[in-house]
Design a protein around this motif. Structure first.
Motif, PDB file in Angstrom:
ATOM      1  N   SER A   1     153.283 104.963  35.767  1.00  0.00           N
ATOM      2  CA  SER A   1     152.067 105.321  36.677  1.00  0.00           C
ATOM      3  C   SER A   1     151.426 106.665  37.365  1.00  0.00           C
ATOM      4  CB  SER A   1     153.010 104.789  38.299  1.00  0.00           C
ATOM      5  OG  SER A   1     154.435 105.358  38.330  1.00  0.00           O
ATOM      6  N   GLU A   2     151.613 106.874  38.126  1.00  0.00           N
ATOM      7  CA  GLU A   2     150.804 108.536  38.776  1.00  0.00           C
ATOM      8  C   GLU A   2     152.271 109.233  39.257  1.00  0.00           C
ATOM      9  OE1 GLU A   2     148.429 111.644  38.960  1.00  0.00           O
ATOM     10  OE2 GLU A   2     147.668 109.787  38.171  1.00  0.00           O
ATOM     11  N   GLY A   3     152.840 110.202  38.459  1.00  0.00           N
ATOM     12  CA  GLY A   3     153.352 111.231  39.114  1.00  0.00           C
ATOM     13  C   GLY A   3     155.064 110.150  39.108  1.00  0.00           C
TER      14      GLY A   3
ATOM     15  N   ALA B   1     140.665 107.424  31.815  1.00  0.00           N
ATOM     16  CA  ALA B   1     141.962 107.448  32.506  1.00  0.00           C
ATOM     17  C   ALA B   1     143.017 107.252  33.933  1.00  0.00           C
ATOM     18  CB  ALA B   1     141.197 108.185  33.573  1.00  0.00           C
ATOM     19  N   LEU B   2     143.817 107.145  33.936  1.00  0.00           N
ATOM     20  CA  LEU B   2     144.940 106.077  34.882  1.00  0.00           C
ATOM     21  C   LEU B   2     144.434 105.723  35.797  1.00  0.00           C
ATOM     22  CD1 LEU B   2     148.275 104.800  34.810  1.00  0.00           C
ATOM     23  CD2 LEU B   2     148.495 106.514  36.049  1.00  0.00           C
ATOM     24  N   GLU B   3     144.508 104.537  35.835  1.00  0.00           N
ATOM     25  CA  GLU B   3     143.661 103.789  36.853  1.00  0.00           C
ATOM     26  C   GLU B   3     144.412 102.694  37.732  1.00  0.00           C
ATOM     27  OE1 GLU B   3     139.091 102.930  34.960  1.00  0.00           O
ATOM     28  OE2 GLU B   3     140.282 101.107  35.695  1.00  0.00           O
ATOM     29  N   ASP B   4     145.608 102.547  37.282  1.00  0.00           N
ATOM     30  CA  ASP B   4     146.865 101.726  38.448  1.00  0.00           C
ATOM     31  C   ASP B   4     147.653 101.550  37.525  1.00  0.00           C
ATOM     32  OD1 ASP B   4     147.680 100.058  40.443  1.00  0.00           O
ATOM     33  OD2 ASP B   4     146.126  98.431  40.292  1.00  0.00           O
TER      34      ASP B   4
ATOM     35  N   ASP C   1     155.046 108.834  33.983  1.00  0.00           N
ATOM     36  CA  ASP C   1     154.188 109.792  33.978  1.00  0.00           C
ATOM     37  C   ASP C   1     152.625 109.427  33.401  1.00  0.00           C
ATOM     38  OD1 ASP C   1     152.297 111.270  35.124  1.00  0.00           O
ATOM     39  OD2 ASP C   1     153.869 113.299  36.258  1.00  0.00           O
ATOM     40  N   GLY C   2     152.165 108.566  33.837  1.00  0.00           N
ATOM     41  CA  GLY C   2     150.839 108.909  33.608  1.00  0.00           C
ATOM     42  C   GLY C   2     149.954 109.145  33.399  1.00  0.00           C
ATOM     43  N   SER C   3     149.564 110.115  34.339  1.00  0.00           N
ATOM     44  CA  SER C   3     149.083 111.226  34.117  1.00  0.00           C
ATOM     45  C   SER C   3     149.323 113.061  32.583  1.00  0.00           C
ATOM     46  CB  SER C   3     149.150 112.599  35.516  1.00  0.00           C
ATOM     47  OG  SER C   3     150.497 112.807  35.885  1.00  0.00           O
ATOM     48  N   GLN C   4     150.370 112.146  32.223  1.00  0.00           N
ATOM     49  CA  GLN C   4     150.803 113.235  31.639  1.00  0.00           C
ATOM     50  C   GLN C   4     150.480 112.469  30.246  1.00  0.00           C
ATOM     51  OE1 GLN C   4     152.008 116.753  32.266  1.00  0.00           O
ATOM     52  NE2 GLN C   4     151.718 115.774  34.214  1.00  0.00           N
TER      53      GLN C   4
END
Length: 265
Positions: free
Chosen positions: A193-195, A222-225, A199-202
Motif C-alpha cells: 500500500s501507499e506508505g 502506478a499504485l492505484e489501490d 510501501d508500494g510507492s517505493q
C-alpha cells in the motif's frame, strides 16, 4: 580334587563368560538401532515479510534422504502468517523466536540412525507463476527434535497477477486505450500500500509490451489501490499483443512477473 575333575566346571565357566560377553557387546548395538521418534518443524518465510501459510495455499515441504532421494515426509505448511509486530517491527535477540503462531509443516520420523536430508520448499504452492523452489540440507539425529522455531527457509520474490487485459481477449481498436491492471502482493500475501509497512510507492512496476513479436512499449504502472497497480496501453493498430508485467523492489531485490497475450482487431 584331581585336575581332570575340574574340566567340566572350567567348561561351564567359559561358556557363561562367553555368553555374558556376547550379551554385553550386543546390548549397545540393539539400543542404538532401536527407532526413535524425531519431531521436525519446517517453515517458509517470505523475504522481507512474514510466513507463508494457509491464506496463500501453503508451502509444499518435502523431506528427502539426501543419498537415496527417497521422500521421507511431505505436506503443506498450515496456519497464519504470524505476528506482524514481532516479525517486522521489534528488534530480534539471539535465540528469540519470531514464529509465534505462524504457519508450519510438522512431522515425526522414526529414525534408527542419523540421516542427512534435503528439505525442499515450494511456495506459494498454488501460485504457479510466482512459485519459488528453495532448499537446504541438515542432519537428523534419532530422538533429537528439530522443533520450536524449526527450520526456516526463506522464499524471495513477489506475487504478480495481471488482472487486465485478460488472456486471449479479442478487442477492437475503437475500445482503445486499454487499461492495464496488476495485483502485486508479498509471497506471504501481505498487502502492498501507499506508505504502508510494504510501501508500494517505493516499488517499480511496469508492463513490457510486444506487438506481433516485436518490442512495442514500456508502460510504468502506478499504485492505484492496495495491491493494485495500473496504467494504459494505446495500441497503434491491430495485431497480437503480448504483455509482461514485472514488479521490483530495489530495497530488497524482490521481483515478480506475470504475462498475458491478447488480440486487437
Amino acid at each position: 580334587m584331581p585336575r581332570n575333575q575340574w574340566k567340566p566346571f572350567q567348561s561351564i565357566t567359559v561358556q557363561w563368560i562367553s555368553l555374558l560377553l556376547v550379551c554385553l557387546v550386543a546390548l549397545p548395538v540393539a539400543n542404538a538401532s532401536e527407532p526413535k521418534a524425531t519431531d521436525i518443524v519446517v517453515r517458509a518465510k517470505s523475504k522481507d515479510a512474514k510466513f507463508i501459510g494457509s491464506s496463500m495455499g501453503g508451502a509444499m515441504v518435502r523431506i528427502r534422504d539426501a543419498e537415496s532421494g527417497e521422500i521421507l515426509a511431505e505436506g503443506l505448511t498450515e496456519g497464519s502468517t504470524g505476528n506482524t509486530d514481532l516479525i517486522m517491527q521489534q528488534p530480534h535477540r539471539r535465540h528469540q523466536s519470531i514464529a509465534e503462531g505462524a504457519a508450519a509443516f510438522r512431522t515425526s520420523l522414526m529414525l534408527s540412525e542419523p540421516v542427512f536430508v534435503t528439505v525442499e520448499v515450494l511456495a506459494p504452492y498454488i501460485k504457479k507463476q510466482a512459485r519459488v523452489a528453495a532448499q537446504t540440507q541438515v542432519w537428523l539425529v534419532p530422538g533429537k527434535h528439530l522443533d520450536g522455531e524449526g527450520l526456516v527457509v526463506e522464499i524471495p520474490g513477489l506475487v504478480v497477477d495481471v488482472l487486465s487485459p485478460q488472456t486471449h481477449r479479442y478487442t477492437q481498436m475503437a475500445d482503445a486505450p486499454f487499461p492495464i491492471r496488476a495485483n502485486v502482493v508479498m509471497m506471504c500475501g501481505c498487502p502492498i500500500s501507499e506508505g504502508g509497512l510494504w510501501d508500494g510507492s517505493q516499488m517499480e512496476v511496469a508492463a513490457l509490451v510486444k506487438k506481433d513479436g516485436r518490442d512495442f512499449a514500456t508502460i510504468p504502472l502506478a499504485l492505484e489501490d492496495v495491491n493494485t497497480f495500473g496504467g494504459e496501453l494505446q495500441p497503434d493498430g491491430p495485431g497480437l499483443y503480448q504483455l509482461l508485467v514485472y514488479a521490483y523492489d530495489p530495497r530488497t531485490g524482490n521481483t515478480g512477473v506475470d504475462q498475458v497475450s491478447f488480440i486487437v482487431r
